[in-house]
Structures are given as C-alpha cells and as structure tokens.
Design a protein around this motif. Sequence first.
Motif, short mmCIF file in Angstrom:
data_model
loop_
_atom_site.label_atom_id
_atom_site.label_comp_id
_atom_site.label_asym_id
_atom_site.label_seq_id
_atom_site.Cartn_x
_atom_site.Cartn_y
_atom_site.Cartn_z
N ASP A 129 34.39 34.39 42.91
CA ASP A 129 35.38 34.52 41.85
C ASP A 129 35.13 35.69 40.93
O ASP A 129 34.04 35.83 40.38
N ASN A 130 36.16 36.51 40.75
CA ASN A 130 36.09 37.64 39.81
C ASN A 130 35.03 38.68 40.17
O ASN A 130 34.77 39.58 39.37
N GLU A 131 34.39 38.53 41.32
CA GLU A 131 33.36 39.50 41.67
C GLU A 131 33.72 40.28 42.93
O GLU A 131 33.89 41.48 42.89
N TYR A 132 33.87 39.58 44.04
CA TYR A 132 34.19 40.30 45.27
C TYR A 132 34.77 39.38 46.34
O TYR A 132 34.67 38.15 46.26
N ARG A 182 35.49 44.93 45.77
CA ARG A 182 34.77 44.64 44.53
C ARG A 182 35.74 44.75 43.35
O ARG A 182 36.43 45.77 43.22
N ILE A 183 35.77 43.71 42.53
CA ILE A 183 36.75 43.67 41.44
C ILE A 183 36.15 44.28 40.18
O ILE A 183 35.16 43.78 39.64
N LEU A 202 34.06 45.10 51.81
CA LEU A 202 33.90 44.26 50.62
C LEU A 202 34.80 44.81 49.51
O LEU A 202 34.77 46.00 49.21
#
Lengths: 335, 542
Positions: free
Chosen positions: B212-215, B237-238, B235
């Motif tokens: 969540d919220n990361e990648y 990435r956010i 990947l």
Amino acid sequence: MGVVLIRRMAVSLLTLLVISLLTFMLIELAPGSPLSKYAENPKISVADRARIAEQLGLNESAPRRYLLWLTNLLRGNAGISHMTGRPVGSEIFTRLPATLKLMTASFLISLCLAIPAGIYSATHRSTAGDYFLRLVSTAGLSVPSFWLALLMIYFFAVCLRWLPAGGQLTPWFDTAIYSLPMRPVIFLWEHLRHLLMPAFALGIANTAAWSLYLRSALLAEVNENYIRTARAKGMPERVVLYRHALPNALMPLVTLAGLELPAFFAGAVIIEQIFAWPGMGRLFLAAVNNRDYQLVMGITMAVSVLVLLGSLLADLLYCIIDPRVRAPVRRVTRL
Amino acid sequence: MGGGKLFRKFVCCLLIPAVLAILTVACVPGEQGKPLVWGIPADIETLNPILSAGSVETDVLNGVFSTLLKIDHNTELVPDLLAELPQSGTDGLRYSFRLRDDVTFHDGVQLTSEDVFFTYQMKMAEGNIVPSRTMWEKISTFEITGTHSFVVTLHEPDVTWLEGWAYSDAMIVPKHLLKQEFNDGGGELTKGGSFSRKPVGSGPYRFAEWKDNEYILLEAYPGYFRGKPAIDKVLYRIIPDSNAMLAQFIAGGIDVYDRVPAGQYRELAALQESSKKIAVFNYPSFTYLHADFNLRLPVFQEKAVRQALMYAFPREDYIESVLDGVATAAHSYVPPMSWAYNPDVITYDYDPQKAEQLLDDAGWHRGKDGIRQKEGLRLSFTITTISGRQEREILQEILRQEWEKIGAEVKIRNYEGATFGAKLMGLEFEMVIFAWLTGTDPDGEDLWHSRRRPDKFGAGMNIVGYENERIDLLLEAGRKETDRELRRNIYHEVQDILAEDLPSLFICYLNNVSAIPAGLKNFKPNSTVAGNTWNMYEWELE
C-alpha cells in the motif's frame, strides 16, 4: 487520580462528538464532491456522473448522512472509502504504523537534540555557544519544513547519495544477500537510513521551540530560592542543576510535548507527501483532494483520539511527576 | 565546570546522526535482483479494469491485462487479443471480431469470447461503479458466434467506437474468476474486492505484490501469447511529489520517470547531455490547454471580441518562456499528429494592434476608466482555473496583462481541484482555463455539437454552449462516414469553422516528457491515454 481520569475521559468523548460534527459540516460546506476528479475527463459523461453519485449515496441529505455515519461508527463501522473501496478502519490501521514510526522517531530526535541544547544554552548564557544555538533554533523555527525537506533531499540523496530520497524501505532490498549475523544490523540500518531525513524534517521546528523553551525555563529555575539554598549548602553545581533545577524546568515541557501531537500530524501530512512515506498524513491529503468523505471523517477522528490521548497522558504524567497537581484547584492554576 | 563536558556531549548528539548516515553509505542495497523501477505520481485505487478510471493505473494495468486492440505510437489501431482488425460493413453499425486462440490468463485458463462478453456485462451491471459507460452504451446487441468470435451491433453508426477497445477501459477480465466475486458481492464488484487487489489478466506481466502506497511489483508471464517479456520484473514505485520524483530519478531510486512536469524538462535534458546514461523524450500529446468562453454571457457573443482576445495573446512567448518549449501551439482541438489535422487552419499570431482594430470596428470603445464598452456593456469578465497549477496561473496573468492593454477588464478567481471541478460541471464560470485529454479520433461531437450542451440536454461536454448548424451537420456526418479521405475533408472544415468562430481559445498541446535509462530498448512513447507502458512486452534492457 481516578476521578481526574474519569472526568477527563467524559470530556474527551464530548470533544470527539463536537469534532466529528464540525468536520462533517466543514466537508459539507466545502465545494466539490468525489466526482469532481472526473471533471476534466470528457469520456465520463454527465449521465455517468449522475449514476455514480446515486451509487455512492451522495444524493442523500447531509444530516441523514451524518446520522448514518455516527450510528455506523457506534456499531464499530467507520464506513467504506470511495477511493479504495476498503473499510476506513482497515485503511487507517494499514497506514498508522508508518505514521507512528515517523512521529516517534521525530519526537525522539527532537527531545535528544532539544534537551542538551536547552541545558547548554541556559548554563552558558550569553556565550558564543549560546548565541549560536539560539541562532540555529530561531532558524529552525523559521524554516518551513517542506523546504528543509527538499533541501535535505537535494544534499543527502542527490549530491552526496548518503541517504535514500524517500520511501520507508528500498522495495528490492533483500537481506538474504548478506551473511546471517549481519542481517539484523543491515535491516536496522536500512530502516534508519530511510527514517532519518523525514524524522528530522518533521521534528526540526519542535527541536528549536523546545530548546528555547527549556532554556528560559531553566534560567527561571536557577534564580529560585531553593536553588540558592542548595548552592549555599555546598552542593556540587552538577547536582544542583540536574537533580533540582532540571526536573522542575522539564515539567512544562511534558505538557508542551503532549500538546504537540496535532502539530506532528499536521507536519506529517506534508512530510509524508515529500518523502513518499506510506502513512496516514499522505492518505489524508489524498482523501481531501478526492473528497473521500468517509476517509476524511475516519482519519480526523483517529487523529483526534490520538491527540486527546496524548494530552490525557501528559496530564497523567504531570500528576505523577508533581503530586501537587492531583489537587484539582492547584491543577487549574498550573495549567 | 561541567560546561565543557556538556558541550562535548551535545556535539556527540549532533554527530551521531551524521555518523549513522556515513555508515549507512556502506550498506546501500545492491543492484542485484533489482527490477525495472517505474515511478508513478499517485496512489493506485484499484487494479480491476472494470472499476478503474485510468490515468496512472493504466501504466500498471497495461502489464497485467490485454485489450482487443492497441493504439500504437503512431496512433494507428493494431490488433492485440484479436487475430486481425475487426471487420465492419460499410454502414459502421456491425462489427465482427475474431480472437487469437493462443491466449491464456495468468492462471492458465484460455481467454474466449465469453470473457469479452462478460467484460461487457460487468461494465453495464447496475451495481458496479464504472467510471464511464459511454462506449458500452452504444452497443445494441452482442452475439457470441464461436469460442473465439463474436459480432457487435451498435444502436447507430459510429466509426469512432472501435478506438474505445484500445484503452484500459476495455481490458478483458476473466469470467471464471470474477463471476464468483460478482455474485458473492450481491451483484457488485468493489475496489476493495480481492480481484482489485490481486488481479489476474492475460497481459505480459502477472501481478506479484502490492504494498500500500509504496509499490506494485509485476513478474514476466512465461505463457504470454507473444512470448515471455525480456525484462523479468517491473516495479511501480509510488512517489507523489514531483521534486522527490526527480531526486529519486537522479539518485537511482527509480529508472523511468514518466509524466515529467514541464518545469523539469530542461534539468533532465541537461542531465542527458552530461551523463549519457539516460534518454529524455519530449513529444506532443493529445492533451490541449484551452481557455473556454461561457458563450451564454452577453460579453462573449461577438466573434470579433473573441478573435481580438486571441490576437492579443503572445502564445509563442508563453510556450517558450513559461512552458520551456514543452508544448506545441494549438489552432484547433485536433493535434498535429492526427491524420485529420488541418495544416491550413487560420492562425492568430500575436498582434495587439489588430486586436484593438477589431474591437474598434465592432463598436467597443474605451470608457473613462480605459475599459471598452458597447451599449452599456463593459468588456469585463473573470478567468478561472485550478489554483496551484503554475502553468495555468501564469497563463492567466499573461492574459490579464495583455488584455488590459487592449481595454478589457480581467479578474481572476481560482479554486483548488475538487472545487474547480464542481464549478466546471455546474457551468459556474465566465472564462475557464483547463485541459482536455482527447482521443485519437478527430470526432468532436461531444465538445462542439449543440445537442451536447449539458445545460440544455443534460449530457455532453459542450460546456461553452456553442451552437452552429453547419458544425452539427459535419460532426454527425463524420461519425457515420467510413471512408477516411472523406472524413478528413469533413474534419478539415470543422477545424476551419472552429478556428474562425473561436468558441474557445486554443492555446497549446501540452507535450509529454519521459526520462528512461539509455539502455531501455523499444520504449515507444505513446501520446494517447493508452500510456507509455502500452508495449512493455517488447522492452529490453541492455
């Protein structure tokens, strides 16, 4: 103490109810809706928007929606987020650890820097070191944290490449490539590397404020009669300072630190955005931008509970540190 | 006394973080097993294409799912899941589709026409919160004619309809997995459902992990019908902040920086010059920035006023100095890379004197306060845009200054995103600056047809309130005509009329900027909403 606790908790519950009503009214009064994000997308027609509004239950009246939200909350259901379709509670609990980690680290960094700086400044009043620390503190108070954050990213991540520019952990980080005994150490380093810049950026204003606060509190204490008496008794200066003056000077700081929780969260909203930190602050910003009413309400309530708990904890701590506070009349005057 | 000691302790406290930082340099995670890291600027809401509203989600969905058609980097429709381009009669009403017979979902189950029909059903299912049903509502009948073939008939002829099959909106979902979830949910799919979080598609990459919220991590699917992609892992990435994104790109935290804001182009271009390790692309998109008049207001009724305002705008200066050249001048709503673009359309080069002349001739004369007026009506209006969007706010300021010189009074009133959206939808504006992201087809019925005025007909995007009978006829004909040459003529005339009438000031097409590692081969920027991951099955990393 028990009476104090019960009374405080009752007041806290009432405060939470008022906060929820105010937040709901604020969101309702603000223009925009969860559908506003579709405004610039010509593929989503007026009919589509009307349908989605109906599906999301946005056509219900505001008081009805508030009552529905409140009754659901009392049953332990904080609603479903429009954005992610998941229960608000689970969204918050997923993000809460990251925010708490950041806030705790920031709090500790602030304390570790502010207390020695404050003591040094007070004991070396009007020396070059004191001036320097006060200058740094004033600068720390004046610098906006987002600007400092960007500056730190530029120096430490882009120029020096010492620290990662953001995130909680490098996604492809794998301890398996290190030898077994080294793994826990590397794991800890990896977390610390990511935590350092956001925690410092979040805590800088508090560090500065607390050190200045402690300096004046300590200066006020060392002029008190009991300190003079202690010195007259021939106590070493070190004992006078740390055993007598410091605990008294630290007491107001406890209250101050307890009340700083909302400021920490407000700061986290910005800092988490800049450092891509997967916490509640970032979630809150996204919820506000998307007008995700349920999520905004949920996060506001969660933070309110934390803040009230923080101030309650500060009060209790106060009771423990200073027995005089337990008497209600004295407590009022102290606060 | 202990002051010196105290100071030393304090210095130690300061030094600890610094020492930690230095020590950690030695423990930077290695590049071993590092996937190709693609930076995305917003959190992902869902990976279920039935419920996704596109945008950044498309970047991920392109990996996991397939569409019947794709729009390639030359904006041509090419088959994806289809064995060949769909066959249609000359009436543009009936389309026959034939699927490839070698496509499997990531769980090994074969993709058939049943899955396509199920996707259509899910888009139309009452309980599902589907962002747009525009393309699906045009379908009259859907007939499955074989395991891998089906025929679709539309309510009315529409040659623009096919393009819809190329976007994330129309990605094909597996019936055997989603039907159960749909039934269990009481006839409703939700973003919180398990398929939204763990999608199974037929694209080149299968879903591996979502933090969540990361990648979000995807892994190459060995059974992909075009063969296993060369890059093993991708990947996403956010990173929500664009400054942090740029820092991550420079520091190696991400490999691909797509959707670069115009303000960062020069820095990246300079970096490309100095390092040679990256490649930066700057290319026109289908997003055009425009300043719309509210034609319902008396002040904007005259064409001369609108033309004068256009003449008094230094467009080239704006593009060069504010947008750093990361834009292409727009003279209509059809972008230069479209086959229907009219290169001979009227243009309005910066000429304030001509603007003043036009206003004088039309009877707008300066009053005592320097503001022009005609029959008691002052040339005064408010421009609105989204606050915080720098390029739009500067444009607003330029317009205000330039137009005040020719005797117009311009006020500014901006709102943050959600409020702005509400004002736009409620038609509460006098003049409004924003951008449309159009499709590749030149069809502009939704924007310019008088029947598409939302205030009169409750539908459509003709928010300016433009009405022109000739335009109506042309746009209707354009949707039915199947011959591209004839369509080209139709849209050339549409562009001529719009450039003459100026219901909206066409400012510029915003360019897209993408920065990638120089070693990433077959990266073919795609200006459409299909996004730049449209052909990730072809990518190779040297």
